[in-house]
Design an enzyme around this catalytic site. Structure first.
Site, PDB file in Angstrom:
ATOM      1  N   ASP A  38      -6.516   5.016  25.659  1.00 32.82           N
ATOM      2  CA  ASP A  38      -5.693   5.312  24.480  1.00 32.82           C
ATOM      3  C   ASP A  38      -5.860   6.750  23.981  1.00 32.82           C
ATOM      4  O   ASP A  38      -6.050   6.991  22.789  1.00 32.82           O
ATOM      5  CB  ASP A  38      -6.018   4.354  23.316  1.00 32.82           C
ATOM      6  N   CYS A  77      -2.828  -1.203  28.496  1.00 31.92           N
ATOM      7  CA  CYS A  77      -4.018  -0.901  29.294  1.00 31.92           C
ATOM      8  C   CYS A  77      -3.993  -1.457  30.724  1.00 31.92           C
ATOM      9  O   CYS A  77      -3.940  -0.703  31.679  1.00 31.92           O
ATOM     10  CB  CYS A  77      -5.246  -1.416  28.564  1.00 31.92           C
TER      11      CYS A  77
END
Length: 486
Positions: A38, A77
């Site tokens: 992230d 992810c």
């Protein structure tokens, strides 16, 4: 006779030296793939942020290539990581959403992953830190230096310096060319994990810590930031809540940078720095609404820094458009290990590491299916230099926010304040989207003015829509059947 023997002896020695020199200069490079969790381009010195301290990554960019148009294909992810490690879009490799816990998405058994292909080519492979892909036999590494449980508050992935220390023996001891997959949990949001595996991102009216803790981490110098220092990106509201969380996010990024520096120190001490390709990426954009889990620029336009010691030119700023589907083909090309009859969706951009201006790199594609299993919101997108078309396949549904985003201090602060906007975008428009979104990225970089129904852009819309349909056909997208029955 003596002279003759001496002549042949000298000739043999010379040939042996030439052979050794030749082998030394054609040896396969070591490869380290660094994956942050992230991390957007908003928080890196070399990408223009004068506040954040990232000296090691900045130096890596100065010695290599910094891409200004690098894109993940899915801002989530597990799907993103499987694209990186397979060269196949998530809708084709089977990792439609998050792997861990009750989400339980897995890639197909037939997928040939990067570590497996490199091992077949003679590489010694190892991974450390966050894994978050499955099944393990598809993404098999010969050495597992740490288990890498996803989003574990006690995970090794929060201390990249310690990760580098645990990688030292592997780096120094292996005599084969090596591939190290080095994946941090930083700068992902912090969370608690309940016994059933469900994460809890509740903030209780406080900013998320992004893995930071008062006692710090062994070997890490704490670099802290004040909310008044940070630069608020335009997709976020400039509020006390967002500033407080951005300050925590910055601190986590600086921790990643220190780990990169420690890893480079060990490479140099082992005499392997000049034969090691280092690639730094993030899986998706920063964990704030408007970035992560979206196909907007803040979610998919990411840092990509590559230092290839074999390249003649240093400090290149590369604006060729590449995506994470290109990572596996590129690494295999650099390793001389591209398999016969490859079926990757991406292609090698090795040439972009040598030259600044290379034609044919002017568009990328994105494919998001789910994040959490309850977050069904498939999207497909094509991004050219000027335009982006997003196809919201389940546009009838409200856009679902991930747990770590909907509970965030920043999002809740805007809701409690009764704001109609979140950053520059109306909250209503963010949550309820049309079937198509068309943006002129050059004129409207914040993606606010949807041109999909604008008659002046009908030709551009039709052209990009045709590209999207071809992309779905060529990549065997299961969602292509929506065109038939809608």
């Amino acid at each position: 006779m003596i002279y003759k023997r001496c002549y042949f002896t000298l000739l043999f020695m010379w040939l042996h030296m030439v052979s050794a020199w030749s082998q030394g200069n054609t040896a396969k490079p070591n490869i380290i793939l660094l994956i942050a969790d992230d991390h957007g381009t908003d928080a890196l010195g070399c990408y223009g942020n004068p506040v954040i301290q990232t000296p090691n990554l900045d130096q890596l960019a100065a010695e290599g290539v910094r891409f200004t148009n690098a894109f993940c294909t899915s801002a989530s992810c597990s799907p993103s990581r499987t694209v990186i490690l397979s060269g196949l879009h998530n809708h084709a490799n089977g990792m439609y959403g998050l792997e861990h816990s009750y989400h339980h998405f897995n890639s197909f058994a037939h997928v040939q992953s990067l570590p497996v292909l490199l091992a077949k080519a003679g590489y010694q492979t190892a991974r450390i830190g966050k894994f978050h892909v499955a099944p393990e036999e598809v993404y098999a590494f010969q050495n597992v230096l740490s288990g890498g449980k996803a989003n574990d508050p006690t995970s090794l992935g929060r201390n990249a310096v310690q990760m580098a220390e645990l990688s030292k023996d592997f780096i120094t001891s292996t005599t084969k060319p090596f591939f190290l997959y080095f994946a941090t949990d930083d700068p992902h949001r912090s969370n608690k994990v309940f016994p059933n595996g469900e994460p809890d991102f509740g903030t209780a009216g406080e900013p998320n810590s992004f893995g930071n803790r008062q006692e710090g981490y062994p070997g890490v110098k704490q670099v802290t930031y004040q909310p008044g220092q940070v630069l608020v990106p335009p997709f976020l509201p400039d509020t006390k809540e967002s500033r407080a969380e951005l300050a925590q996010y910055y601190q986590a990024v600086s921790r990643v940078d220190q780990g990169v520096g420690k890893l480079i120190t060990y490479l140099k001490a082992a005499g392997k720095y000049e034969n090691t390709i280092i690639i730094y990426l993030s899986d998706n954009g920063v964990a704030f609404p408007g970035a992560k889990t979206t196909l907007y620029e803040a979610g998919i336009k990411l840092p990509c820094i590559i230092r290839n010691p074999g390249s003649k030119r240093k400090g290149i700023v590369q604006n060729g458009m590449v995506s994470w589907a290109d990572i596996t083909p590129t690494i295999l090309d650099l390793a001389g290990a591209i398999p016969a009859n490859p079926t990757f969706h991406g292609r090698s951009f090795r040439k972009l590491l040598e030259e600044e201006h290379v034609s044919g790199w002017d568009e990328v594609y994105a494919s998001h299916s789910l994040h959490e299993i309850t977050m069904y919101y498939p999207m497909r997108a094509v991004r050219t230099r000027q335009y982006k078309l997003i196809y919201n396949i389940a546009h009838q549904l409200p856009f679902p926010l991930a747990l770590d985003l909907v509970k965030s201090f920043t999002w809740q602060g805007s809701l409690q304040a009764g704001s109609a906007k979140f950053g520059k975008r109306r909250i209503e428009a963010f949550l309820h989207r049309p079937q198509f979104e068309l943006y002129d990225i050059e004129k409207d970089p914040d993606e606010i003015h949807n041109l999909a129904d604008n008659a002046q852009y009908k030709a551009i819309f039709n052209q990009l829509l045709q590209k999207l349909k071809q992309f779905q056909q060529q990549t065997h997208d299961p969602w292509i059947h929506k065109w038939e029955y809608e």
